[in-house]
Each structure stands twice: as C-alpha cells, then as structure tokens.
Design an enzyme around this catalytic site. Structure first.
Site, short mmCIF file in Angstrom:
data_model
loop_
_atom_site.label_atom_id
_atom_site.label_comp_id
_atom_site.label_asym_id
_atom_site.label_seq_id
_atom_site.Cartn_x
_atom_site.Cartn_y
_atom_site.Cartn_z
N ASN A 125 12.73 -19.32 -14.09
CA ASN A 125 13.21 -20.65 -14.44
C ASN A 125 14.72 -20.69 -14.68
O ASN A 125 15.36 -21.73 -14.51
CB ASN A 125 12.48 -21.18 -15.68
CG ASN A 125 12.48 -20.19 -16.83
OD1 ASN A 125 12.02 -19.06 -16.68
ND2 ASN A 125 13.00 -20.60 -17.98
N GLN B 86 7.67 -22.98 -11.71
CA GLN B 86 8.93 -23.28 -11.03
C GLN B 86 8.81 -23.23 -9.51
O GLN B 86 9.68 -23.73 -8.80
CB GLN B 86 10.03 -22.31 -11.49
CG GLN B 86 10.42 -22.47 -12.95
CD GLN B 86 11.09 -23.79 -13.25
OE1 GLN B 86 11.58 -24.50 -12.36
NE2 GLN B 86 11.14 -24.15 -14.53
N CYS C 252 13.26 -24.55 -23.35
CA CYS C 252 12.15 -24.41 -24.29
C CYS C 252 12.57 -23.66 -25.54
O CYS C 252 11.84 -22.84 -26.08
CB CYS C 252 10.97 -23.69 -23.62
SG CYS C 252 10.33 -24.61 -22.21
#
Length: 389
Positions: free
Chosen positions: A154, A182, A328
């Site tokens: 990612n 992804q 995140c």
C-alpha cells in the site's frame, strides 16, 4: 477539466472516490425494502442484489461466486483469514504458526487471531519483496501454518512474487493468504495462479463504498473459521444482516475494476511523467521500489531534507491531497515500518511521500502537481534543487 481552484485527489491507495455508477446503484438499493434472509418478495429482491454482487466480485477474482463471503471491510476480511482454525473438507485443521512479511498492512501485522508467540515475521529485500530463500528455510520444517503476504504494498506499490510464494506454501503443506486490497483494479487477481487458499478485498480501494469487503476462497471446502457468528448469513461464514446497498455498490465497483485491471497503460504513463518531473526538479529524489515490479498507480518517493509532514501541509494548502504512506495510523505522520523493513535510514524515511492515482485521475491533475512541486521545494528547501542524486 479541473481549474486551479479545484481540489485534486492523489491518494487512491488510502481510498478511492465513489464511482458515479456505484453511487447510482446504492441509491437505488437504499430505496428498496427487504431483509435478504426473508422469504417474501422484498427479501428475495434483496437476496438477488447480493448474489449479483457476489458474481461480480467473483469475476474480479477469477473465483466461483459461492467462494465469496461479504464482510465489513478489509480489516475484518484479514481478521477472518488470519485464524489458526480452518475447515478443510468439512474437518477442522489447526495451524501452528502465522508467517507474515515485515511489510504487511497493520491489519495483518497485528496477527489476526494468532497469538503473538505464534507469529513469525518474514524479512524482505531492499525493494520490499519477500526473500524466497529465507521463506523456504523458515517454513520447510515447520508444522502446518498460514503464510500471509500482500499482493502489492500500500505504501510503495511493490508487487510480491505470489506464484513463487504459493508454490513454496503448497510444497510444504502450508495455507496461503493474499491481502489483495491494493491489487484490485490495478493488476490481475488470480488465486489459482498464486495457489492462494484465500484472498481479501476492500470495496473502497476500487471506487466502491467504505464499510464493505470480501473474503474469497479458492475452494469452498477449504475456508477459515468464521469470525462473526450468530446467524446463517453468507453460507454460515459471516453472521449478521447483510448491508445490501454497500454490497451492491461493491459489485458495481468490481465490474469497473476488472475492466481497468486489463489495461493500466494510462496510469503507467501518468506515473512515469510524474516521476520524471519530480526528478527533474530534485535530482536527489529517491523512488522506493523503483527497480521492482510496482503497481501502475503508485509512486513513493523522498527528497532528502524535505520532511514529509511539512510537504503534506504545503500540498494541502494548495488543495492537493497526497500521503506519507498508510492512512491507517490515526492521521499521524511517522516512520514507515515498510521502509524500515526495506533498510531505509530513518532520516530519509521521514521524508517519504506517496502519490497514488486512480480511476478519475487525469493529465491535468498531474500537470497541477508538477506545477506546484518546484514552488513547494523552493519554499521548503531551495538547496534540494541542486543536490545530486
């Protein structure tokens, strides 16, 4: 064509804007009544919406529709897959260890339902790819376990050697999970070619709604034990009333993502022009994973001396959204565990920026970024334009 005053979004790896077709189908479904578990007409209509989406997501993954289990997103999907208890041909199988790479997404790096003591971290090379020799040495004499490796990173976009990893897993009797969050819409997804027992997806990375994901098994006879229990929904593999509108939107996004994965040349071209422009202004720019196979949409780079946090603010003031890596981490800008695992020095890792393109990105967006880049560099570190590579 965007005007200079329009905001520009270049953070698709964090989440893609909702596609218009997805929005339309979701609004249509939200106007319909019915619980998909009910036997009356309204319930059957809701069930039909879910099964249509299941077929659409299955096609995206070259899988059978019954192998698709809808969940609330990528994190729940990974938590479901990362379990030491599986069902194989109707019998429980207990796995001893979780073998996961050092560059996994936080939802995998926490180990799911495996105890901390039962987790083994696999090293990666300087490009962020799993070291196959060390993987084989690690799992050769181990009891049955689960190998978990993402399809594409990612942060850097680096693609893992999945077919080779799958072959190692099969050779030594291990289960294999691929986090393909992804990858969807950006490369071909093929559990058979990878010999992956299960892959996981998230709708909002491909222009679907947030709050929808999927666990896709290669065989319905070999599946992870359910995480959410308490109902017979999703063929008893995930309890709870289905979010019909989100699932329908997920299916619609899957159709578009499958088409886009077949031809990523426009993304490759824009990324190449972006990287050339970055390097023309700052010859010292470092592109992480540059020599590896990368997703067509992802550029992760750093310019020594220009801190990521400061650059992010500068671009945000110009209404351009980019990232410093994973989204995140509660909005914090810190040192990437991915770059650390790749051997990148902390000082350079703190300068890492990520630009990720997607379905609505056009040449004017790249033009605007490249127009702003030299101005921002001049403001933050004028000497950066003169430092050699």
């Amino acid at each position: 064509m965007p005007r200079h005053s329009d905001p520009i979004y270049l953070d698709y790896n964090a989440g893609a804007p909702l596609r218009p077709a997805v929005r339309d189908v979701m609004i249509e479904v939200l106007g319909e009544a019915g619980n998909a578990s009910s036997v009356h007409g309204h319930g059957r209509n809701a069930r039909g919406r879910i099964e249509q989406a299941r077929e659409q997501v299955a096609r995206l993954c070259n899988a059978r529709s019954r192998a698709v289990t809808f969940v609330s997103g990528g994190t729940e999907a990974n938590m479901t897959a990362l379990t030491p208890v599986w069902q194989d041909q109707g019998a429980p199988v207990y796995l001893d260890k979780l073998f996961r790479s050092a560059v996994e997404h936080p939802s995998v790096a926490t180990g799911g339902r495996f105890a901390t003591a039962d987790q083994v971290v696999l090293p990666v090379d300087a490009a962020g790819r799993v070291r196959l020799d060390q993987l084989e040495e690690t799992v050769r004499d181990a009891g049955p376990g689960l190998i978990s490796v993402m399809a594409a990173n990612n942060e850097t976009g680096v693609v893992q050697p999945l077919a080779e990893i799958g072959a190692i897993a099969a050779s030594y009797g291990h289960f294999f999970h691929v986090d393909a969050v992804q990858a969807a819409g950006r490369m071909t997804i093929d559990p058979d070619a990878w010999q992956a027992d299960v892959i996981t997806l998230s709708a909002h990375k491909m222009g679907g709604p947030q709050g929808a994901g999927a666990v896709v098994a290669r065989s319905t006879a070999r599946v992870p034990s359910a995480l959410m229990v308490g109902g017979g929904q999703e063929n008893w593999r995930r309890g709870g009333t289905e979010n019909v509108a989100a699932i329908a939107g997920f299916g619609s996004a899957g159709v578009s993502a499958l088409e886009e994965a077949a031809d990523t040349r426009h993304l490759t071209g824009m990324k190449a022009r972006l990287e050339a422009g970055l390097r023309a202004v700052c010859p010292s720019a470092v592109f992480f994973g540059e020599d590896a196979d990368r997703l067509a949409n992802t550029c992760c780079f750093a310019v020594p001396g220009i801190a990521a946090e400061t650059a992010l603010i500068a671009f945000d003031l110009e209404r351009v959204s980019i990232s410093s890596g994973s989204a995140c981490s509660s909005g914090k800008v810190g040192v990437s565990h991915v770059l650390t695992a790749m051997g990148v020095e902390e000082e350079l890792a703190r300068c890492a920026l990520r630009v990720s393109l997607g379905w609505s990105t056009d040449e004017q967006d790249v033009d605007r970024f490249l127009e702003l880049w030299p101005r921002i560099v001049e403001r933050l570190d004028p000497e950066a334009r003169h430092r050699a590579a």
